[in-house]
Design a protein around this motif. Structure first.
Motif, PDB file in Angstrom:
ATOM      1  N   ASN A  53      48.052  56.263  47.647  1.00  0.00           N
ATOM      2  CA  ASN A  53      47.594  56.903  46.409  1.00  0.00           C
ATOM      3  C   ASN A  53      48.650  57.858  45.874  1.00  0.00           C
ATOM      4  N   ASP A  54      49.061  57.587  44.629  1.00  0.00           N
ATOM      5  CA  ASP A  54      50.015  58.468  43.978  1.00  0.00           C
ATOM      6  C   ASP A  54      49.551  58.649  42.542  1.00  0.00           C
ATOM      7  N   PHE A  55      50.480  58.912  41.627  1.00  0.00           N
ATOM      8  CA  PHE A  55      50.056  59.169  40.244  1.00  0.00           C
ATOM      9  C   PHE A  55      49.317  57.998  39.617  1.00  0.00           C
ATOM     10  N   ASP A  56      49.556  56.785  40.112  1.00  0.00           N
ATOM     11  CA  ASP A  56      48.953  55.616  39.466  1.00  0.00           C
ATOM     12  C   ASP A  56      47.710  55.092  40.155  1.00  0.00           C
ATOM     13  N   HIS A  91      41.478  30.966  35.483  1.00  0.00           N
ATOM     14  CA  HIS A  91      41.059  31.542  36.770  1.00  0.00           C
ATOM     15  C   HIS A  91      41.081  33.062  36.692  1.00  0.00           C
ATOM     16  N   ILE A  92      40.297  33.598  35.775  1.00  0.00           N
ATOM     17  CA  ILE A  92      40.319  35.067  35.673  1.00  0.00           C
ATOM     18  C   ILE A  92      39.705  35.708  36.914  1.00  0.00           C
ATOM     19  N   GLU A  93      38.981  34.901  37.704  1.00  0.00           N
ATOM     20  CA  GLU A  93      38.411  35.447  38.940  1.00  0.00           C
ATOM     21  C   GLU A  93      39.510  35.869  39.927  1.00  0.00           C
ATOM     22  N   PHE A  94      40.698  35.295  39.775  1.00  0.00           N
ATOM     23  CA  PHE A  94      41.802  35.701  40.652  1.00  0.00           C
ATOM     24  C   PHE A  94      42.118  37.192  40.486  1.00  0.00           C
ATOM     25  N   GLU A  95      41.788  37.741  39.322  1.00  0.00           N
ATOM     26  CA  GLU A  95      42.153  39.128  39.023  1.00  0.00           C
ATOM     27  C   GLU A  95      41.188  40.146  39.622  1.00  0.00           C
ATOM     28  N   VAL A  96      40.029  39.672  40.082  1.00  0.00           N
ATOM     29  CA  VAL A  96      39.003  40.596  40.573  1.00  0.00           C
ATOM     30  C   VAL A  96      39.562  41.597  41.587  1.00  0.00           C
ATOM     31  N   PRO A  97      40.259  41.129  42.639  1.00  0.00           N
ATOM     32  CA  PRO A  97      40.755  42.109  43.625  1.00  0.00           C
ATOM     33  C   PRO A  97      42.007  42.840  43.155  1.00  0.00           C
ATOM     34  N   CYS A  98      42.527  42.461  41.989  1.00  0.00           N
ATOM     35  CA  CYS A  98      43.793  43.044  41.524  1.00  0.00           C
ATOM     36  C   CYS A  98      43.577  44.185  40.539  1.00  0.00           C
ATOM     37  N   PHE A 101      45.194  47.586  40.563  1.00  0.00           N
ATOM     38  CA  PHE A 101      46.652  47.627  40.365  1.00  0.00           C
ATOM     39  C   PHE A 101      47.042  47.179  38.959  1.00  0.00           C
ATOM     40  N   ASN A 102      46.127  47.349  37.997  1.00  0.00           N
ATOM     41  CA  ASN A 102      46.469  46.834  36.669  1.00  0.00           C
ATOM     42  C   ASN A 102      46.987  47.894  35.686  1.00  0.00           C
ATOM     43  N   SER A 103      47.338  49.072  36.203  1.00  0.00           N
ATOM     44  CA  SER A 103      48.025  50.022  35.320  1.00  0.00           C
ATOM     45  C   SER A 103      49.434  49.487  35.046  1.00  0.00           C
ATOM     46  N   THR A 104      50.053  50.013  34.006  1.00  0.00           N
ATOM     47  CA  THR A 104      51.387  49.523  33.636  1.00  0.00           C
ATOM     48  C   THR A 104      52.366  49.653  34.796  1.00  0.00           C
ATOM     49  N   ARG A 105      52.321  50.830  35.450  1.00  0.00           N
ATOM     50  CA  ARG A 105      53.298  51.046  36.526  1.00  0.00           C
ATOM     51  C   ARG A 105      53.026  50.184  37.752  1.00  0.00           C
ATOM     52  N   GLU A 106      51.750  49.985  38.068  1.00  0.00           N
ATOM     53  CA  GLU A 106      51.442  49.148  39.245  1.00  0.00           C
ATOM     54  C   GLU A 106      51.753  47.679  38.969  1.00  0.00           C
ATOM     55  N   ARG A 107      51.496  47.233  37.734  1.00  0.00           N
ATOM     56  CA  ARG A 107      51.905  45.867  37.367  1.00  0.00           C
ATOM     57  C   ARG A 107      53.428  45.720  37.491  1.00  0.00           C
TER      58      ARG A 107
END
Ligand SMILES: [Zn+2]
Length: 358
Positions: A53-56, A91-98, A101-107
């Motif tokens: 856990n950090d700023f993002d 397959h938008i279900e692939f994104e469920v666990p992601c 991590f969908n902030s700009t910096r994590e992406r």
């Protein structure tokens, strides 16, 4: 526990879409991470919390972290050589666990990791170029073997055991052991990888594999000193199980990536209790990844027991079909094996982190 979907969506993928398939089986990874979360001692728990856990990112524990390397599979390389994170609209279900991590910096972190680990080896399992990072998830040791050792067919310097060793080194502040140039830029990346790869290491079809001749009979690649690419089973991804769900193609690898539905996607009391009774690992920490791989290889012997393989007939999408002595019995046995392996994965992930940060 993925590596799966390549063959699952084979027709669509091969005909139309070279984009890599993504996050199947995130539930298994979350369960393993969640068990470990509950078995961490205070010092390790504090480290994990601080590193992830950090700023993002906020509120990331091992459970949420564990699917991360499968999210990386949404990164594609365009013809201009640039890398992009692309959500597969089919397959938008692939994104469920992601989603954590969908902030700009994590992406950007995900894309950067994929790019750094893309061309370090060549990996084209289905005729399309996949990033080298996809190979970090598995070994393919022949089920005739009873131990995992460098030099066996199905091992390589960028396999699952090597990747785990690399991630451990980074967490310990040590250089990554040569010769393979893994690129793991910091402890956060290392922990995101480790939380996932320890799960993969306990999925029997991520470690043990069958090698077949043209008629589907078992061959020994370590005696032949070669592997025939035409008959390769790709860890069960090229083996179709048409019995499991009528009118739907399920491959054997994917069947093993799925976990019993009653487990959901977090640790249950039953699994935490089972994890607490997993015997402690012996010897030096550095020897654990290979020893755990050997343990899983022995489990893979059971996962392949009683299976008969035949060349698939067109228009079947896979190379092979599998038949069972008794399919119901097989699925029941698989269910019990999966519960045990998830418990072991969680116990050992915690053991590793508790040892690194006593
Ligand atoms: Zn994986």
């Amino acid at each position: 526990m993925l590596r799966a979907a390549i063959a699952l969506g084979w027709l669509a993928v091969v005909a139309l879409d070279p984009a890599p398939a993504s996050a199947w089986g995130y539930q298994g990874h979350r369960v393993v991470g969640s068990i470990a979360d509950q078995l961490l001692k205070p010092a390790a728990k504090a480290q994990v919390q601080q590193i992830l856990n950090d700023f993002d990112t906020h509120g990331i524990d091992l459970r949420k972290a564990a699917p991360w390397p499968d999210c990386v599979k949404s990164v594609v390389r365009h013809d201009d050589g640039k890398f992009h994170y692309e959500v597969d609209p089919d397959h938008i279900e692939f994104e469920v666990p992601c989603t954590p991590f969908n902030s700009t910096r994590e992406r950007a972190r995900i894309v950067d990791y994929a790019a750094r680990n893309w061309s370090t080896c060549s990996y084209t399992p289905d005729g399309f170029e996949r990033g080298c990072h996809n190979t970090f998830h598995f070994l393919d040791v022949a089920i005739q073997r009873s131990y995992v050792d460098r030099g066996l067919q199905g091992t390589n310097p960028h396999d699952l055991v090597a990747a785990i060793e690399a991630a451990i080194a980074v967490l310990q502040g040590k250089p990554i052991p040569p010769p393979f140039p893994f690129s793991i830029k910091d402890r956060k990346e290392a922990l995101l990888l480790l939380a996932h790869f320890i799960g993969d290491l306990h999925q029997p079809l991520h470690v043990g594999s069958v090698y077949l001749d043209g008629n589907g009979r078992l061959v020994d690649p370590d005696v032949a000193h070669k592997v025939d690419p035409d008959t390769e089973t790709n860890g069960g991804n090229a083996i179709e199980d048409s019995v499991a769900v009528p009118f739907q193609v399920i491959n054997l690898h994917h069947e093993w990536d799925d976990i019993p539905t009653d487990l959901g996607d977090a640790a249950t009391g039953e699994l935490v209790d089972a994890a607490k009774s997993v015997p402690p690992s012996q010897g030096a920490l550095e020897s654990w990844p290979a020893a755990w791989a050997t343990d899983t290889l022995l489990v893979a012997h059971d996962a392949f027991k009683g299976l008969v393989f035949k060349p698939a007939q067109p228009p079947a999408p896979a190379k092979w079909t599998v038949t069972y002595d008794n399919h119901i019995d097989y699925l029941q046995a698989a269910d019990a094996i999966k519960r045990k392996q998830l418990a072991k994965g969680g116990a050992r992930l915690a053991e590793l982190l508790n040892t690194i940060w006593p």
